[in-house]
Design an enzyme around this catalytic site. Sequence first.
Site, PDB file in Angstrom:
ATOM      1  N   CYS A   1       4.206  -7.025  81.040  1.00  0.00           N
ATOM      2  CA  CYS A   1       3.243  -6.156  80.648  1.00  0.00           C
ATOM      3  C   CYS A   1       2.397  -5.392  81.240  1.00  0.00           C
ATOM      4  O   CYS A   1       1.782  -4.309  81.015  1.00  0.00           O
ATOM      5  CB  CYS A   1       2.831  -6.667  79.299  1.00  0.00           C
ATOM      6  SG  CYS A   1       4.017  -7.074  78.195  1.00  0.00           S
TER       7      CYS A   1
ATOM      8  N   HIS B   1      -2.851  -1.462  76.548  1.00  0.00           N
ATOM      9  CA  HIS B   1      -1.535  -2.073  76.646  1.00  0.00           C
ATOM     10  C   HIS B   1      -1.249  -2.189  74.864  1.00  0.00           C
ATOM     11  O   HIS B   1      -2.262  -2.719  74.333  1.00  0.00           O
ATOM     12  CB  HIS B   1      -1.420  -3.320  77.186  1.00  0.00           C
ATOM     13  CG  HIS B   1       0.104  -4.219  76.849  1.00  0.00           C
ATOM     14  ND1 HIS B   1       1.294  -3.414  76.956  1.00  0.00           N
ATOM     15  CD2 HIS B   1       0.553  -5.443  76.496  1.00  0.00           C
ATOM     16  CE1 HIS B   1       2.221  -4.321  76.454  1.00  0.00           C
ATOM     17  NE2 HIS B   1       1.828  -5.437  76.471  1.00  0.00           N
TER      18      HIS B   1
ATOM     19  N   ASN C   1       5.787  -3.226  71.177  1.00  0.00           N
ATOM     20  CA  ASN C   1       5.430  -3.662  72.532  1.00  0.00           C
ATOM     21  C   ASN C   1       6.592  -3.259  73.421  1.00  0.00           C
ATOM     22  O   ASN C   1       7.577  -3.992  73.396  1.00  0.00           O
ATOM     23  CB  ASN C   1       5.095  -5.139  72.539  1.00  0.00           C
ATOM     24  CG  ASN C   1       4.497  -5.671  73.979  1.00  0.00           C
ATOM     25  OD1 ASN C   1       4.687  -4.883  75.159  1.00  0.00           O
ATOM     26  ND2 ASN C   1       4.117  -6.722  74.108  1.00  0.00           N
TER      27      ASN C   1
HETATM   28  C1  COA Z   1       2.843 -13.378  67.348  1.00  0.00           C
HETATM   29  C2  COA Z   1       1.552 -13.137  66.346  1.00  0.00           C
HETATM   30  C3  COA Z   1       1.800 -11.918  65.674  1.00  0.00           C
HETATM   31  C4  COA Z   1       1.671 -14.108  65.519  1.00  0.00           C
HETATM   32  O1  COA Z   1       0.331 -14.097  64.601  1.00  0.00           O
HETATM   33  P1  COA Z   1      -0.473 -14.855  64.089  1.00  0.00           P
HETATM   34  O2  COA Z   1      -1.561 -14.408  63.021  1.00  0.00           O
HETATM   35  O3  COA Z   1      -0.944 -15.844  65.522  1.00  0.00           O
HETATM   36  O4  COA Z   1       0.415 -15.965  63.421  1.00  0.00           O
HETATM   37  P2  COA Z   1       0.838 -17.548  63.753  1.00  0.00           P
HETATM   38  O5  COA Z   1       1.540 -17.791  65.092  1.00  0.00           O
HETATM   39  O6  COA Z   1      -0.420 -18.309  63.631  1.00  0.00           O
HETATM   40  O7  COA Z   1       2.013 -17.881  62.648  1.00  0.00           O
HETATM   41  C5  COA Z   1       1.737 -17.842  61.209  1.00  0.00           C
HETATM   42  C6  COA Z   1       2.771 -18.315  60.488  1.00  0.00           C
HETATM   43  O8  COA Z   1       3.711 -17.186  60.482  1.00  0.00           O
HETATM   44  C7  COA Z   1       5.104 -17.316  60.859  1.00  0.00           C
HETATM   45  N1  COA Z   1       5.700 -16.370  61.350  1.00  0.00           N
HETATM   46  C8  COA Z   1       5.926 -15.978  62.669  1.00  0.00           C
HETATM   47  N2  COA Z   1       6.591 -14.993  63.001  1.00  0.00           N
HETATM   48  C9  COA Z   1       6.837 -14.540  61.840  1.00  0.00           C
HETATM   49  C10 COA Z   1       7.421 -13.214  61.188  1.00  0.00           C
HETATM   50  N3  COA Z   1       7.960 -12.252  62.000  1.00  0.00           N
HETATM   51  N4  COA Z   1       7.424 -13.203  59.750  1.00  0.00           N
HETATM   52  C11 COA Z   1       6.913 -14.045  59.100  1.00  0.00           C
HETATM   53  N5  COA Z   1       6.504 -15.054  59.508  1.00  0.00           N
HETATM   54  C12 COA Z   1       6.221 -15.232  60.779  1.00  0.00           C
HETATM   55  C13 COA Z   1       4.816 -18.392  61.984  1.00  0.00           C
HETATM   56  O9  COA Z   1       5.936 -19.309  61.661  1.00  0.00           O
HETATM   57  C14 COA Z   1       3.779 -19.364  61.003  1.00  0.00           C
HETATM   58  O10 COA Z   1       4.213 -20.060  60.014  1.00  0.00           O
HETATM   59  P3  COA Z   1       3.604 -21.674  59.761  1.00  0.00           P
HETATM   60  O11 COA Z   1       2.244 -21.325  59.582  1.00  0.00           O
HETATM   61  O12 COA Z   1       4.565 -22.196  58.650  1.00  0.00           O
HETATM   62  O13 COA Z   1       3.904 -22.224  60.993  1.00  0.00           O
HETATM   63  C15 COA Z   1       0.199 -13.401  67.242  1.00  0.00           C
HETATM   64  O14 COA Z   1       0.126 -14.655  67.601  1.00  0.00           O
HETATM   65  C16 COA Z   1       0.309 -12.437  68.425  1.00  0.00           C
HETATM   66  O15 COA Z   1       0.331 -11.111  68.111  1.00  0.00           O
HETATM   67  N6  COA Z   1       0.148 -12.793  69.916  1.00  0.00           N
HETATM   68  C17 COA Z   1      -0.043 -12.123  70.900  1.00  0.00           C
HETATM   69  C18 COA Z   1       1.505 -11.866  71.207  1.00  0.00           C
HETATM   70  C19 COA Z   1       1.502 -10.763  72.229  1.00  0.00           C
HETATM   71  O16 COA Z   1       0.792  -9.792  72.116  1.00  0.00           O
HETATM   72  N7  COA Z   1       2.269 -10.967  73.246  1.00  0.00           N
HETATM   73  C20 COA Z   1       2.592  -9.890  74.078  1.00  0.00           C
HETATM   74  C21 COA Z   1       1.491  -9.958  74.979  1.00  0.00           C
HETATM   75  S1  COA Z   1       1.977  -9.158  76.350  1.00  0.00           S
END
Ligand code: COA
EC number: 2.3.1.180
Length: 323
Positions: free
Chosen positions: A113, A250, A280
Amino acid sequence: MIRSVVRGTGAALPRRIMKNADFEGMVETSDEWIAQRTGIRQRHIAADDETTASLGEAAARAALANAGLTPDDIDLIVLATSTPNNTFPATAVEIQNRLGMHHGFAFDMQAVCSGFVYAVTTADLYIRGGLAKRVLVIGSETFSRILDWSDRSTCVLFGDGAGALVLEAGEGTGTIADRGVLAASLRSDGAHKDKLFVDGGPSTTGTVGHLRMEGREVFKHAVGMITDVIEATFSQAGITADDLDWFVPHQANKRIIDASAKKLGIAEQKVVVTVDLHGNTSAASVPLALSVAVADGRIKKGDLVLLEAMGGGFTWGAVLVRW
Ligand SMILES: CC(C)(COP(=O)(O)OP(=O)(O)OC[C@H]1O[C@@H](n2cnc3c(N)ncnc32)[C@H](O)[C@@H]1OP(=O)(O)O)[C@@H](O)C(=O)NCCC(=O)NCCS
């Protein structure tokens, strides 16, 4: 002194738009969850005939038209991508051929990214080093090809697309009043490899593989890394957040963008956000956002613009440009 001045921008998106609701029958998720956690509402997904090379070519042609130039005027193409058409040759060379360009040189950059930020910094060095006068800097990705469409924690986050800039050698006085690339700071740390990676490759599995991510871990590191590298860029240029006209981060997650801007003291109205429209798009996300803000008249000649990205590796970086 020589400065690398932005002469044109362009973008290209696949025809098909996939809304959050379109995932509801595929994995256990909802429009509400995706929008609330990420700010994403839709993304573009490439059809079979749309590739990193074809999208990159279209963005390059748009940037050339915007600059009033032709491929004959370009000496170098730097393509930022992690989803090349082939393992080799570089997709940049394929784009060079598609543009009918048989002079100069072209290569790919792989920093996931952060690829576009790395590519702009590299192109700037080629221009200031006298090896090129006009460079096409492209970010093009088809992340839909490396997603595990049964993994709800990753498949909803990414999209396809391409964006491009033409950078041109210009004269500057060596102050931050100059137009062009003014300062940059790049970082990487391979200790974080396992938090965001693709589980395949030519030298290991012999397959392309799928994207794997520990989203919460990435989130935890993102804001600190982003703000560190931006503060380093500010101090290089001798400016503060108040001097900025635009912040083009980004586009991975609206919550990361908001938290970074807040920590840095960058006013909300100066932040360009397109993650709602594109998801993204990895190395394409910054040039796509730039193209939107240039096309709608927000970013104008003379504006001070800060680009930033963070991604797999981890890699991260920031570039300050006077438009
Ligand atoms: C991926 C992201 C959106 C998840 O959000 P979060 O608030 O951290 O959520 P969590 O990972 O704590 O997950 C919370 C719950 O949602 C669930 N979940 C994950 N994806 C889901 C989806 N698409 N729909 C519904 N539920 C989802 C998880 O399984 C978890 O369930 P659990 O509590 O029963 O285990 C977030 O962590 C994020 O944006 N991270 C950075 C990712 C990124 O930007 N990557 C690229 C960098 S270049």
